[in-house]
Design a protein around this motif. Structure first.
Motif, PDB file in Angstrom:
ATOM      1  N   ASN A   1       0.869  -1.306   0.227  1.00  0.00           N
ATOM      2  CA  ASN A   1      -0.056   0.016   0.084  1.00  0.00           C
ATOM      3  C   ASN A   1       0.915   1.131   0.024  1.00  0.00           C
ATOM      4  O   ASN A   1       2.103   0.830  -0.039  1.00  0.00           O
ATOM      5  N   VAL A   2       0.281   2.267  -0.010  1.00  0.00           N
ATOM      6  CA  VAL A   2       0.813   3.740  -0.290  1.00  0.00           C
ATOM      7  C   VAL A   2       2.010   3.857   0.976  1.00  0.00           C
ATOM      8  O   VAL A   2       3.087   4.279   0.862  1.00  0.00           O
ATOM      9  N   THR A   3       1.626   3.728   2.036  1.00  0.00           N
ATOM     10  CA  THR A   3       2.357   3.985   3.258  1.00  0.00           C
ATOM     11  C   THR A   3       3.393   3.052   3.397  1.00  0.00           C
ATOM     12  O   THR A   3       4.572   3.319   3.660  1.00  0.00           O
ATOM     13  N   ASP A   4       3.096   1.804   3.055  1.00  0.00           N
ATOM     14  CA  ASP A   4       4.230   0.670   3.028  1.00  0.00           C
ATOM     15  C   ASP A   4       5.453   1.210   1.930  1.00  0.00           C
ATOM     16  O   ASP A   4       6.428   1.092   2.185  1.00  0.00           O
ATOM     17  N   LEU A   5       4.801   1.791   0.960  1.00  0.00           N
ATOM     18  CA  LEU A   5       5.790   1.940  -0.222  1.00  0.00           C
ATOM     19  C   LEU A   5       6.588   3.116   0.258  1.00  0.00           C
ATOM     20  O   LEU A   5       7.914   3.260   0.150  1.00  0.00           O
ATOM     21  N   THR A   6       5.936   4.348   0.771  1.00  0.00           N
ATOM     22  CA  THR A   6       6.879   5.353   1.363  1.00  0.00           C
ATOM     23  C   THR A   6       7.755   5.111   2.659  1.00  0.00           C
ATOM     24  O   THR A   6       8.835   5.407   2.504  1.00  0.00           O
TER      25      THR A   6
ATOM     26  N   VAL B   1      13.810   3.415   3.744  1.00  0.00           N
ATOM     27  CA  VAL B   1      14.541   2.414   3.993  1.00  0.00           C
ATOM     28  C   VAL B   1      15.671   2.426   2.933  1.00  0.00           C
ATOM     29  O   VAL B   1      16.916   2.433   3.269  1.00  0.00           O
ATOM     30  N   ILE B   2      15.151   2.594   1.837  1.00  0.00           N
ATOM     31  CA  ILE B   2      16.316   2.396   0.656  1.00  0.00           C
ATOM     32  C   ILE B   2      17.109   3.744   0.727  1.00  0.00           C
ATOM     33  O   ILE B   2      18.414   3.771   0.523  1.00  0.00           O
ATOM     34  N   GLY B   3      16.334   5.126   1.108  1.00  0.00           N
ATOM     35  CA  GLY B   3      17.035   6.200   1.094  1.00  0.00           C
ATOM     36  C   GLY B   3      18.171   6.320   2.150  1.00  0.00           C
ATOM     37  O   GLY B   3      18.837   6.945   2.268  1.00  0.00           O
ATOM     38  N   ALA B   4      17.976   5.362   3.128  1.00  0.00           N
ATOM     39  CA  ALA B   4      18.702   5.252   4.433  1.00  0.00           C
ATOM     40  C   ALA B   4      20.100   4.899   4.226  1.00  0.00           C
ATOM     41  O   ALA B   4      21.070   4.874   4.555  1.00  0.00           O
ATOM     42  N   GLY B   5      20.127   3.759   3.213  1.00  0.00           N
ATOM     43  CA  GLY B   5      21.076   3.121   2.738  1.00  0.00           C
ATOM     44  C   GLY B   5      21.729   2.078   3.837  1.00  0.00           C
ATOM     45  O   GLY B   5      21.047   1.524   4.607  1.00  0.00           O
ATOM     46  N   GLU B   6      23.020   2.520   4.063  1.00  0.00           N
ATOM     47  CA  GLU B   6      23.750   1.495   5.021  1.00  0.00           C
ATOM     48  C   GLU B   6      23.394   2.109   6.389  1.00  0.00           C
ATOM     49  O   GLU B   6      23.867   1.340   7.387  1.00  0.00           O
ATOM     50  N   ARG B   7      22.842   3.193   6.611  1.00  0.00           N
ATOM     51  CA  ARG B   7      22.478   3.929   8.005  1.00  0.00           C
ATOM     52  C   ARG B   7      21.267   2.948   8.651  1.00  0.00           C
ATOM     53  O   ARG B   7      21.054   3.059  10.052  1.00  0.00           O
TER      54      ARG B   7
ATOM     55  N   VAL C   1      12.327  -6.236   3.460  1.00  0.00           N
ATOM     56  CA  VAL C   1      13.164  -6.047   4.550  1.00  0.00           C
ATOM     57  C   VAL C   1      13.370  -6.905   5.592  1.00  0.00           C
ATOM     58  O   VAL C   1      12.371  -7.932   5.548  1.00  0.00           O
ATOM     59  N   SER C   2      14.065  -6.849   6.529  1.00  0.00           N
ATOM     60  CA  SER C   2      14.154  -7.885   7.843  1.00  0.00           C
ATOM     61  C   SER C   2      14.636  -6.763   8.816  1.00  0.00           C
ATOM     62  O   SER C   2      15.093  -5.956   8.743  1.00  0.00           O
ATOM     63  N   ARG C   3      14.333  -7.502  10.033  1.00  0.00           N
ATOM     64  CA  ARG C   3      14.538  -6.731  11.204  1.00  0.00           C
ATOM     65  C   ARG C   3      16.012  -7.447  11.790  1.00  0.00           C
ATOM     66  O   ARG C   3      15.862  -8.781  11.814  1.00  0.00           O
ATOM     67  N   GLN C   4      16.523  -6.544  12.408  1.00  0.00           N
ATOM     68  CA  GLN C   4      17.777  -6.867  12.992  1.00  0.00           C
ATOM     69  C   GLN C   4      18.338  -6.101  14.252  1.00  0.00           C
ATOM     70  O   GLN C   4      17.984  -5.014  14.265  1.00  0.00           O
ATOM     71  N   PRO C   5      18.708  -6.862  15.293  1.00  0.00           N
ATOM     72  CA  PRO C   5      18.904  -6.145  16.346  1.00  0.00           C
ATOM     73  C   PRO C   5      20.127  -4.964  16.232  1.00  0.00           C
ATOM     74  O   PRO C   5      21.106  -5.259  15.384  1.00  0.00           O
TER      75      PRO C   5
ATOM     76  N   ARG D   1      16.535  -2.367  20.548  1.00  0.00           N
ATOM     77  CA  ARG D   1      16.046  -1.594  19.457  1.00  0.00           C
ATOM     78  C   ARG D   1      16.201  -2.398  18.197  1.00  0.00           C
ATOM     79  O   ARG D   1      17.068  -3.343  18.181  1.00  0.00           O
ATOM     80  N   VAL D   2      15.493  -2.385  17.276  1.00  0.00           N
ATOM     81  CA  VAL D   2      15.520  -3.090  16.125  1.00  0.00           C
ATOM     82  C   VAL D   2      15.654  -2.229  14.766  1.00  0.00           C
ATOM     83  O   VAL D   2      15.121  -1.101  14.649  1.00  0.00           O
ATOM     84  N   ARG D   3      16.451  -2.650  14.143  1.00  0.00           N
ATOM     85  CA  ARG D   3      16.905  -1.994  12.759  1.00  0.00           C
ATOM     86  C   ARG D   3      16.075  -2.514  11.595  1.00  0.00           C
ATOM     87  O   ARG D   3      15.983  -3.768  11.596  1.00  0.00           O
ATOM     88  N   VAL D   4      15.855  -1.584  10.623  1.00  0.00           N
ATOM     89  CA  VAL D   4      15.123  -2.426   9.623  1.00  0.00           C
ATOM     90  C   VAL D   4      16.030  -2.418   8.424  1.00  0.00           C
ATOM     91  O   VAL D   4      16.651  -1.188   7.792  1.00  0.00           O
ATOM     92  N   VAL D   5      16.352  -3.418   7.941  1.00  0.00           N
ATOM     93  CA  VAL D   5      17.409  -3.742   6.768  1.00  0.00           C
ATOM     94  C   VAL D   5      16.891  -4.045   5.357  1.00  0.00           C
ATOM     95  O   VAL D   5      15.940  -5.180   5.565  1.00  0.00           O
ATOM     96  N   LEU D   6      17.246  -3.415   4.470  1.00  0.00           N
ATOM     97  CA  LEU D   6      16.848  -3.571   3.192  1.00  0.00           C
ATOM     98  C   LEU D   6      17.108  -5.119   2.676  1.00  0.00           C
ATOM     99  O   LEU D   6      18.315  -5.243   2.876  1.00  0.00           O
ATOM    100  N   ASP D   7      16.410  -5.888   2.027  1.00  0.00           N
ATOM    101  CA  ASP D   7      16.760  -7.149   1.619  1.00  0.00           C
ATOM    102  C   ASP D   7      17.352  -6.968   0.216  1.00  0.00           C
ATOM    103  O   ASP D   7      17.404  -6.026  -0.366  1.00  0.00           O
ATOM    104  N   GLU D   8      18.553  -7.878  -0.002  1.00  0.00           N
ATOM    105  CA  GLU D   8      19.473  -7.352  -1.064  1.00  0.00           C
ATOM    106  C   GLU D   8      18.908  -7.547  -2.290  1.00  0.00           C
ATOM    107  O   GLU D   8      19.267  -6.699  -3.306  1.00  0.00           O
ATOM    108  N   ASN D   9      17.683  -7.993  -2.545  1.00  0.00           N
ATOM    109  CA  ASN D   9      17.144  -7.851  -4.039  1.00  0.00           C
ATOM    110  C   ASN D   9      15.999  -6.791  -4.203  1.00  0.00           C
ATOM    111  O   ASN D   9      15.514  -6.638  -5.045  1.00  0.00           O
ATOM    112  N   ALA D  10      15.764  -6.324  -2.889  1.00  0.00           N
ATOM    113  CA  ALA D  10      14.594  -5.368  -2.788  1.00  0.00           C
ATOM    114  C   ALA D  10      14.669  -3.991  -3.594  1.00  0.00           C
ATOM    115  O   ALA D  10      13.883  -3.825  -4.482  1.00  0.00           O
TER     116      ALA D  10
END
Length: 147
Positions: free
Chosen positions: A22-27, A32-38, A69-73, A80-89
């Motif tokens: 949905n649009v919120t999820d895409l936003t 997440v994509i824009g944050a890159g390795e951050r 995405v996946s969650r990583q500590p 806290r949980v970090r949201v990490v982009l899947d390598e193919n996303a």
């Protein structure tokens, strides 16, 4: 300008649908994509998307199920949980956005570097003005004095 904004809104809806979101999820995925390795924390993502921390849990769940995405500590704070982009996303997203970006790049090529600098300045300043307007809209309305 209003027509372009309206078209962008409709496009976001259609792109989200094509990506199974949905649009919120895409936003949120865009943040997440824009944050890159951050790697944003769930709380940071909620703040960027202007949703509650409760709502962001559902967003992250849906993005995980869709394979984006996946969650990583967080190594600095295991609570806290970090949201990490899947390598193919990113490639999945760019496959849909690619033609759009190619058209915009071709359009930009028609302008001189000086023209592009003016356009970039205008869009930067217009974004700031829009953010200020949005902030005003989100502020609690001041009661009008009664006559």
């Amino acid at each position: 300008m209003d027509r372009m904004v309206a078209l962008a809104l409709v496009s976001q809806h259609d792109i989200a649908q094509r990506l199974g979101l949905n649009v919120t999820d895409l936003t949120c995925l865009g943040h997440v994509i824009g944050a890159g390795e951050r790697h944003l924390s769930a709380g940071d993502l909620a703040q960027h998307a202007n949703v509650t921390t409760g709502a962001i849990t559902g967003v992250i769940n849906r993005l995980e199920r869709a394979g984006y995405v996946s969650r990583q500590p967080d190594p600095a704070d295991r609570r806290r949980v970090r949201v990490v982009l899947d390598e193919n996303a990113a490639s999945r997203v760019y496959a849909v956005y690619g033609p759009h970006y190619q058209r915009l790049a071709a359009l930009a090529a028609d302008y001189t570097p000086q023209d592009r600098a003016v356009l970039a300045d205008w869009f930067t300043r217009a974004r700031q003005a829009m953010e200020e307007s949005l902030q005003e809209i989100r502020e609690p309305a001041q009661a009008d004095p009664q006559p």
